[in-house]
Design a protein around this motif. Structure first.
Motif, mmCIF file in Angstrom:
data_model
loop_
_atom_site.group_PDB
_atom_site.id
_atom_site.type_symbol
_atom_site.label_atom_id
_atom_site.label_comp_id
_atom_site.label_asym_id
_atom_site.label_seq_id
_atom_site.Cartn_x
_atom_site.Cartn_y
_atom_site.Cartn_z
ATOM 1 N N GLY A 35 0.817 -1.209 0.000
ATOM 2 C CA GLY A 35 0.000 0.000 0.000
ATOM 3 C C GLY A 35 0.847 1.254 0.000
ATOM 4 N N GLY A 36 1.919 1.253 0.764
ATOM 5 C CA GLY A 36 2.825 2.396 0.787
ATOM 6 C C GLY A 36 3.486 2.621 -0.561
ATOM 7 N N LEU A 37 3.882 1.532 -1.224
ATOM 8 C CA LEU A 37 4.471 1.666 -2.552
ATOM 9 C C LEU A 37 3.451 2.187 -3.564
ATOM 10 C CD1 LEU A 37 6.653 -1.565 -2.717
ATOM 11 C CD2 LEU A 37 7.425 0.800 -2.477
ATOM 12 N N GLU A 38 2.218 1.752 -3.422
ATOM 13 C CA GLU A 38 1.171 2.229 -4.324
ATOM 14 C C GLU A 38 0.926 3.733 -4.135
ATOM 15 O OE1 GLU A 38 -3.462 1.262 -5.527
ATOM 16 O OE2 GLU A 38 -2.560 0.271 -3.790
ATOM 17 N N VAL A 39 0.896 4.170 -2.882
ATOM 18 C CA VAL A 39 0.700 5.595 -2.612
ATOM 19 C C VAL A 39 1.880 6.405 -3.144
ATOM 20 C CG1 VAL A 39 0.589 7.308 -0.757
ATOM 21 C CG2 VAL A 39 -0.828 5.265 -0.648
ATOM 22 N N ALA A 40 3.098 5.915 -2.938
ATOM 23 C CA ALA A 40 4.280 6.618 -3.443
ATOM 24 C C ALA A 40 4.259 6.702 -4.963
ATOM 25 C CB ALA A 40 5.548 5.917 -2.966
ATOM 26 N N LEU A 41 3.857 5.635 -5.612
ATOM 27 C CA LEU A 41 3.762 5.629 -7.069
ATOM 28 C C LEU A 41 2.703 6.610 -7.548
ATOM 29 C CD1 LEU A 41 4.645 4.325 -9.742
ATOM 30 C CD2 LEU A 41 2.862 2.620 -9.374
ATOM 31 N N ASP A 42 1.578 6.661 -6.867
ATOM 32 C CA ASP A 42 0.509 7.582 -7.236
ATOM 33 C C ASP A 42 0.954 9.034 -7.056
ATOM 34 O OD1 ASP A 42 -2.191 8.131 -8.083
ATOM 35 O OD2 ASP A 42 -2.593 8.715 -5.997
ATOM 36 N N ARG A 43 1.623 9.323 -5.952
ATOM 37 C CA ARG A 43 2.102 10.694 -5.713
ATOM 38 C C ARG A 43 3.155 11.105 -6.734
ATOM 39 N NH1 ARG A 43 2.514 10.716 0.898
ATOM 40 N NH2 ARG A 43 0.250 10.744 1.239
ATOM 41 N N ALA A 44 4.042 10.186 -7.064
ATOM 42 C CA ALA A 44 5.061 10.488 -8.073
ATOM 43 C C ALA A 44 4.408 10.724 -9.430
ATOM 44 C CB ALA A 44 6.070 9.349 -8.165
ATOM 45 N N SER A 45 3.374 9.989 -9.721
ATOM 46 C CA SER A 45 2.659 10.157 -10.979
ATOM 47 C C SER A 45 1.977 11.516 -11.045
ATOM 48 C CB SER A 45 1.624 9.047 -11.142
ATOM 49 O OG SER A 45 0.808 9.282 -12.257
ATOM 50 N N THR A 48 4.805 14.315 -11.404
ATOM 51 C CA THR A 48 5.539 14.357 -12.669
ATOM 52 C C THR A 48 4.626 14.427 -13.879
ATOM 53 O OG1 THR A 48 5.629 11.941 -12.799
ATOM 54 C CG2 THR A 48 7.482 13.067 -11.723
ATOM 55 N N GLY A 49 3.385 14.007 -13.745
ATOM 56 C CA GLY A 49 2.473 13.981 -14.879
ATOM 57 C C GLY A 49 2.669 12.779 -15.776
ATOM 58 N N ILE A 50 3.444 11.810 -15.313
ATOM 59 C CA ILE A 50 3.694 10.587 -16.081
ATOM 60 C C ILE A 50 2.783 9.490 -15.537
ATOM 61 C CG2 ILE A 50 5.442 8.884 -16.731
ATOM 62 C CD1 ILE A 50 7.558 11.018 -16.197
ATOM 63 N N ARG A 51 2.269 8.673 -16.430
ATOM 64 C CA ARG A 51 1.373 7.602 -15.995
ATOM 65 C C ARG A 51 2.098 6.631 -15.052
ATOM 66 N NH1 ARG A 51 -0.945 5.033 -21.303
ATOM 67 N NH2 ARG A 51 1.256 4.562 -21.344
ATOM 68 N N PRO A 52 1.388 6.095 -14.068
ATOM 69 C CA PRO A 52 2.019 5.168 -13.112
ATOM 70 C C PRO A 52 2.628 3.933 -13.774
ATOM 71 C CG PRO A 52 -0.124 5.846 -12.302
ATOM 72 C CD PRO A 52 0.006 6.396 -13.688
ATOM 73 N N SER A 53 2.001 3.433 -14.830
ATOM 74 C CA SER A 53 2.536 2.239 -15.495
ATOM 75 C C SER A 53 3.901 2.528 -16.128
ATOM 76 C CB SER A 53 1.555 1.726 -16.546
ATOM 77 O OG SER A 53 1.305 2.722 -17.511
ATOM 78 N N VAL A 54 4.080 3.737 -16.646
ATOM 79 C CA VAL A 54 5.366 4.102 -17.250
ATOM 80 C C VAL A 54 6.433 4.234 -16.169
ATOM 81 C CG1 VAL A 54 6.563 5.869 -18.591
ATOM 82 C CG2 VAL A 54 4.228 5.220 -19.204
ATOM 83 N N ILE A 55 6.073 4.841 -15.053
ATOM 84 C CA ILE A 55 7.022 4.963 -13.937
ATOM 85 C C ILE A 55 7.407 3.580 -13.425
ATOM 86 C CG2 ILE A 55 7.316 5.772 -11.565
ATOM 87 C CD1 ILE A 55 5.498 8.126 -12.267
ATOM 88 N N LEU A 56 6.421 2.717 -13.255
ATOM 89 C CA LEU A 56 6.683 1.365 -12.761
ATOM 90 C C LEU A 56 7.557 0.581 -13.735
ATOM 91 C CD1 LEU A 56 6.047 -0.539 -10.431
ATOM 92 C CD2 LEU A 56 4.041 -1.299 -11.696
ATOM 93 N N ALA A 57 7.294 0.705 -15.025
ATOM 94 C CA ALA A 57 8.112 0.020 -16.026
ATOM 95 C C ALA A 57 9.542 0.551 -16.007
ATOM 96 C CB ALA A 57 7.497 0.192 -17.409
ATOM 97 N N GLY A 58 9.711 1.854 -15.865
ATOM 98 C CA GLY A 58 11.046 2.432 -15.812
ATOM 99 C C GLY A 58 11.831 1.983 -14.597
#
Length: 82
Positions: A35-45, A48-58
């Motif tokens: 859950g913490g990783l999901e929240v961090a990914l959402d906040r980073a998205s 930055t304006g980048i989709r979460p799937s692109v951030i996760l893939a990177g």
């Protein structure tokens, strides 16, 4: 095996100690981390304006590349010792 008449009336002994530890300590911890990783990914998205799937893939690609380099370097060091 013969099942007695009072089979359904007997209360089970309960979960074993390892299962109880897994259900009360390990699983909640893993869920909290996920859950913490999901929240961090959402906040980073959002920032930055980048989709979460692109951030996760990177991130996955960078970690895979780093692990590959680490393992190759380790194998080279092992080959030199002989």
């Amino acid at each position: 095996m013969i099942i007695g008449r009072d089979y359904l009336l007997k209360k089970p002994a309960g979960p074993s100690a390892p299962k109880l530890f897994l259900d009360t300590k390990v699983v909640p911890f893993a869920v909290n981390v996920a859950g913490g990783l999901e929240v961090a990914l959402d906040r980073a998205s959002v920032r930055t304006g980048i989709r979460p799937s692109v951030i996760l893939a990177g991130v996955t690609g960078v970690l895979s590349f780093a692990l590959l380099r680490l393992l190759r370097n380790r194998n080279r060091m092992d080959d030199r010792s002989y």
